[in-house]
Design an enzyme around this catalytic site. Structure first.
Site, PDB file in Angstrom:
ATOM      1  N   ASN A 184      28.576  -1.555   4.607  1.00 37.67           N
ATOM      2  CA  ASN A 184      27.948  -0.587   5.508  1.00 37.67           C
ATOM      3  C   ASN A 184      27.085   0.308   4.645  1.00 37.67           C
ATOM      4  OD1 ASN A 184      27.394   0.783   7.858  1.00 37.67           O
ATOM      5  ND2 ASN A 184      29.060   2.215   7.551  1.00 37.67           N
ATOM      6  N   CYS A 185      25.792   0.359   4.907  1.00 42.29           N
ATOM      7  CA  CYS A 185      24.867   0.818   3.883  1.00 42.29           C
ATOM      8  C   CYS A 185      23.745   1.665   4.431  1.00 42.29           C
ATOM      9  CB  CYS A 185      24.270  -0.402   3.175  1.00 42.29           C
ATOM     10  SG  CYS A 185      25.442  -1.743   2.904  1.00 42.29           S
ATOM     11  N   GLY A 186      22.880   2.115   3.503  1.00 42.42           N
ATOM     12  CA  GLY A 186      21.640   2.772   3.857  1.00 42.42           C
ATOM     13  C   GLY A 186      20.475   1.833   3.609  1.00 42.42           C
TER      14      GLY A 186
END
Length: 916
Positions: free
Chosen positions: A70-72
């Site tokens: 889960n990231c930017g």
């Protein structure tokens, strides 16, 4: 008056100075870490071995197949394709400002991963080529530069891998210009990334003018895939050899870094001559994973914020399609590109690999491939044009969606863009400035120096929509325009109308004999045989038949786990539904019904890599996977033929002689797998069937039925391994499927449709006995009761899928989103390959004994339906943690403050704890 450009430049200079100061303060801490013994290895498993001092693999909870993140995510681009230092600095600024979206270890200098992908910095690479090789590169598109990771501290492996790459490049008629060591500064790295830090070198490749750019790109992918395969054979699958990208359009700088470290580590990025017209950035927060250099993003064509919840199924289907896939571009060499998916890659890595395969091994554009893999909600969407609906319906026959909350940013050099999943479970906003710069990000505030006065367009990416920049036309292509263009490439509507076989219409055209009246004289014995109890009939099936929805119950289940139970239990009871790992809200299957669907095309698939044609959609459409008796009769007894569209089902008996023991059960499993493969393959010179039906109708006093989940799982896995699964549908005509969890497990392990004939018979019997009338206070026909039950099962399936963040049954099917609790590896490896099972327990022998007890109960003297006390406490029934005696003593202790009553409650509870 200071201009906005000057203000931004001054601010950037200030931040750069601050970072340099921060970097100078790190070496003392890093030097201390460096004095610790280094671990010269790469794989997670090997790290665990060495740290434990053991030479043998140790059991851990880590599972590489659970790699998610889960990231930017963000992108920066110049609409006019003008390369500038501003794009590079804005990309770096965006990445740093998404540090909170990335993860770090207990050492803040050890990041989960971060990186940037830039459009090829042409002027920079030309200068380096002249400086190092005295070679002038050809025009953009005729050369490629790749950052390559080599195993840490292994000179021989580095030379061997280089030799493999150079040989393959020469064999394909290309030329190696040279190798350039990438200048890096690792002084700020923490211990973990430092221990596994690869040697990074740049490979310069050109061709001799014999290829168009697209052909050049295709040859580069072939070389990269073949090199990876050879290196894996030499060094192992996670050796540390990794080609970040090998393309003429882009180059990737990434690693096991924090966002702040990327531009500090790679000195190229701080060189003022390093300019580009576009950039993708990614800050990684790994979930259920160990970070590594190669798992950092961006990957080759995309970066991803979210979670592919259907990954196991997507990987299985892609592996199995290898048996029917052949690219018109690569011909017999298509095998060099397969398998497209791997357990050694994260969900994003697998998605990227399939996206690359679709765009380079076929004639699909990147927007078309993304529309196939992440389709918007189309089934009940009246806002979509018929053209787009036909496109999505057609492609549902070609590939299942990669489902889950996702914001995917992508590029192939010509296009850069992003798309959002059909539920919009990942935020994304974009800005377009008056000087034609585009900024898109999963966060707000990533470019704080951008005043509102310079913003021309400000908007958010909506669910299922695509944001797309076309560098050739120098504009943002609206979502409707690009999708209408793609949908109009072929006569999809005509193909769908003429090719797809609708099961409901097929059944309606069947003029066979009407259904005969059921005989209930032996129903009770059959119910006992298939694990029904009076509780399940009255508390589960009856409410479903009356109200058309699942019965409600209180939270919690204090009954013993199947593996600990002293009562015989079904195989389905050993499976527990997984939940989404990356904090996505569950979908509401009632209010968000428009994004969910149970409609599935089943049966033989076409070649994924061939040109779209009518053949691809000549499949059977099943609108409700819980089949009616009439639908099953039609499938078993009739053959559909309309032009080239054919559909024929072969019935496979899943029973075996009673009393034949575990060996008899295993022989039956082998037999049904072999029969399924033979029937799908067909005799020499004859075409095989398009579906197999696993039926236990022949179960009786002398024959026992294989548990339906065991039979379906075994056949599904066998056909996946033999790469025959895309050639056929699997239906099940079974007596033991009764509640929603039973259907969820059957579909989760590959079944295309289930006819629960015993559940229908039980419901009709209850209706004849007046139980339905007593419950509903009104009369229902048998058909109405069965329709209500079927609708209830369908609604229950949608609810189960929504908890996992999965929207379509087509994606859920075969996704194996379950954990086995207490099943031995011998069962899981054979019938449920890839399912997580952390503890051992019931094997084939114990499973057979449970089946034998069901069979003996069915043909004992009494024909009353058994009650095992699983839902209600009963003496001599299933063990429960909470007992009547315990509750009496607990209430007495609470009301009278009696210590003795509490001690008695504690004693009874502790005794029950041993049983559950």
């Amino acid at each position: 008056m200071i201009s906005s450009a000057a203000r931004r430049s001054a601010t950037r200079a200030s931040r750069t100075a601050s970072r340099r100061l921060m970097r100078r303060s790190l070496p003392r801490h890093v030097a201390a870490l460096r004095q610790l013994p280094a671990i010269a290895c790469y794989t997670t498993e090997r790290v665990v071995q060495l740290r434990s001092g053991s030479d043998k693999p140790l059991p851990t909870l880590y599972d590489a197949t659970q790699e998610t993140e889960n990231c930017g995510v963000g992108l920066v681009a110049s609409l006019r394709s003008v390369a500038s230092r501003r794009v590079v600095e804005d990309a770096d600024e965006m990445l740093v400002r998404m540090s909170h979206r990335g993860g770090v270890g207990c050492d803040p200098c050890s990041g989960d991963g971060a990186g940037v992908l830039f459009g090829m910095p042409d002027s920079f690479m030309r200068a380096k080529s002249l400086e190092l090789f005295n070679y002038e590169l050809p025009k953009v598109g005729d050369y490629a530069v790749s950052n390559v990771f080599f195993p840490h501290g292994n000179t021989k492996a580095l030379e061997d891998c280089k030799a493999v790459l150079e040989r393959l490049i020469k064999e394909r008629g290309l030329s190696v210009v040279g190798w350039r060591p990438v200048p890096v500064d690792n002084s700020m790295l923490g211990k973990d990334p430092l221990d596994s830090e690869p040697t990074t070198e740049q490979l310069f490749v050109t061709h001799k003018g014999q290829y168009e750019n697209r052909q050049f790109e295709q040859e580069l992918m072939r070389i990269r895939k073949m090199a990876e395969d050879e290196a894996a054979l030499m060094l192992g699958p996670e050796s540390g050899f990794y080609i970040n990208s090998l393309t003429s359009h882009t180059i990737t700088y990434k690693g096991q870094l924090t966002p702040e470290q990327v531009s500090q580590y790679y000195k190229d990025l701080t060189d003022p001559s390093f300019i580009s017209h576009m950039g993708l950035v990614h800050s990684r927060f790994s979930t259920n994973t160990f970070p590594s250099w190669e798992r950092a993003q961006p990957i080759r064509m995309m970066c991803h914020n979210g979670e592919i919840n259907t990954l196991r199924g997507n990987k299985n289907w892609m592996h199995s399609r290898g048996g029917i896939m052949e690219s018109e571009i690569y011909g017999d060499d298509t095998m060099h590109l397969l398998p497209a998916t791997s357990d050694n890659m994260s969900d994003s890595g697998n998605f990227d690999s399939v996206l690359e395969l679709l765009t380079k091994a076929s004639n699909r554009s990147v927007p078309e491939a993304v529309m196939m893999m992440i389709p918007e909600a189309w089934q009940d969407n009246d806002a979509l044009s018929d053209t787009k609906k036909s496109f999505y319906e057609y492609n549902s026959c070609v590939m299942e969606p990669w489902d889950g909350p996702a914001m995917v940013a992508f590029t192939d050099g010509r296009y850069i863009g992003a798309t959002l999943d059909r539920n919009g479970l990942r935020p994304s906003r974009y800005y377009v400035t008056k000087d034609d710069h585009v900024i898109l990000s999963s966060e707000i505030g990533v470019c704080p120096d951008l005043p509102d006065s310079e913003v021309k367009i400000k908007h958010r990416l909506e669910p299922g929509k695509m944001f797309l920049v076309d560098f050739e036309t120098e504009r943002i292509v609206p979502d409707d325009e690009i999708k209408e263009q793609v949908a109009a490439l072929h006569p999809y509507s005509e193909w769908v109308d003429n090719g797809m076989i609708d099961l409901e219409k097929w059944v309606a055209s069947d003029s066979g004999m009407p259904r005969s009246k059921m005989n209930f004289s032996k129903t009770n014995r059959k119910l006992n045989k298939f694990g029904y109890t009076s509780e399940k009939l009255e508390m589960l099936l009856l409410p479903m038949a009356v109200g058309g929805k699942e019965a409600l119950g209180s939270m919690g289940n204090d009954a013993a786990l199947a593996v600990l139970s002293e009562k015989p239990r079904q195989v389905n009871d050993y499976f527990k539904q997984l939940f989404a790992q990356v904090t996505n809200p569950p979908i509401d299957p009632i209010r968000e019904e428009i994004v969910m669907s149970l409609v599935c095309p089943v049966g033989p698939e076409g070649n994924l890599l061939s040109e779209p044609s009518l053949q691809h959609c000549q499949r059977l459409v099943v609108r409700n996977p819980v089949l009616t008796l009439e639908e099953m009769r039609t499938l078993k007894n009739l053959e559909y033929a309309n032009g080239d569209a054919k559909f024929k089902t072969a019935v496979i008996d899943t029973t075996f002689p009673a009393g034949s023991g575990p060996d008899g059960m295993l022989q039956a499993l082998e037999r049904i797998c072999d029969e399924a493969a033979e029937m799908i393959q067909g005799d020499i010179g004859e075409e095989g069937v398009q579906a197999v039906c696993l039926s236990d109708r022949l179960a009786g006093p002398d024959r026992m039925a294989l548990p339906s989940l065991l039979a379906v799982g075994a056949v599904h896995q066998h056909l996946l391994k033999t790469k025959q699964r895309p050639k056929s549908a699997i239906f099940a005509e079974v007596g033991d499927a009764k509640e929603v969890h039973d259907y969820a497990t059957l579909f989760g392990y590959g079944c295309d449709g289930v006819c629960p004939y015993m559940a229908y018979e039980a419901i009709c019997k209850m209706n004849e006995e007046g139980l339905v009338l007593a419950k509903a206070k009104q009369e229902y026909t048998d058909d109405e009761c069965m329709a209500n039950y079927r609708n209830a099962a369908a609604k229950g399936l949608l609810k189960v899928m929504s908890k996992m963040g999965i929207s379509t049954l087509q994606s859920y099917k075969g996704a194996q989103v379950f954990e086995a609790v207490g099943l031995a590896d011998e069962i899981v490896d054979r019938c449920f390959t890839g399912t997580t099972t952390r503890i051992q327990g019931t094997g084939f022998e114990a499973l057979y004994r449970d089946m034998e007890r069901f069979h003996q109960n069915a043909y004992s003297k009494s024909d009353l339906v058994q009650s095992d006390g699983q839902l209600h406490y009963r003496d001599d029934g299933e063990a429960h943690l909470n007992t009547p005696g315990g509750m009496v003593n607990l209430q007495l202790a609470g009301r009278t403050n009696s210590r003795e009553s509490y001690k008695e409650f504690a004693r009874l509870t502790n005794e029950q704890n041993k049983k559950v």
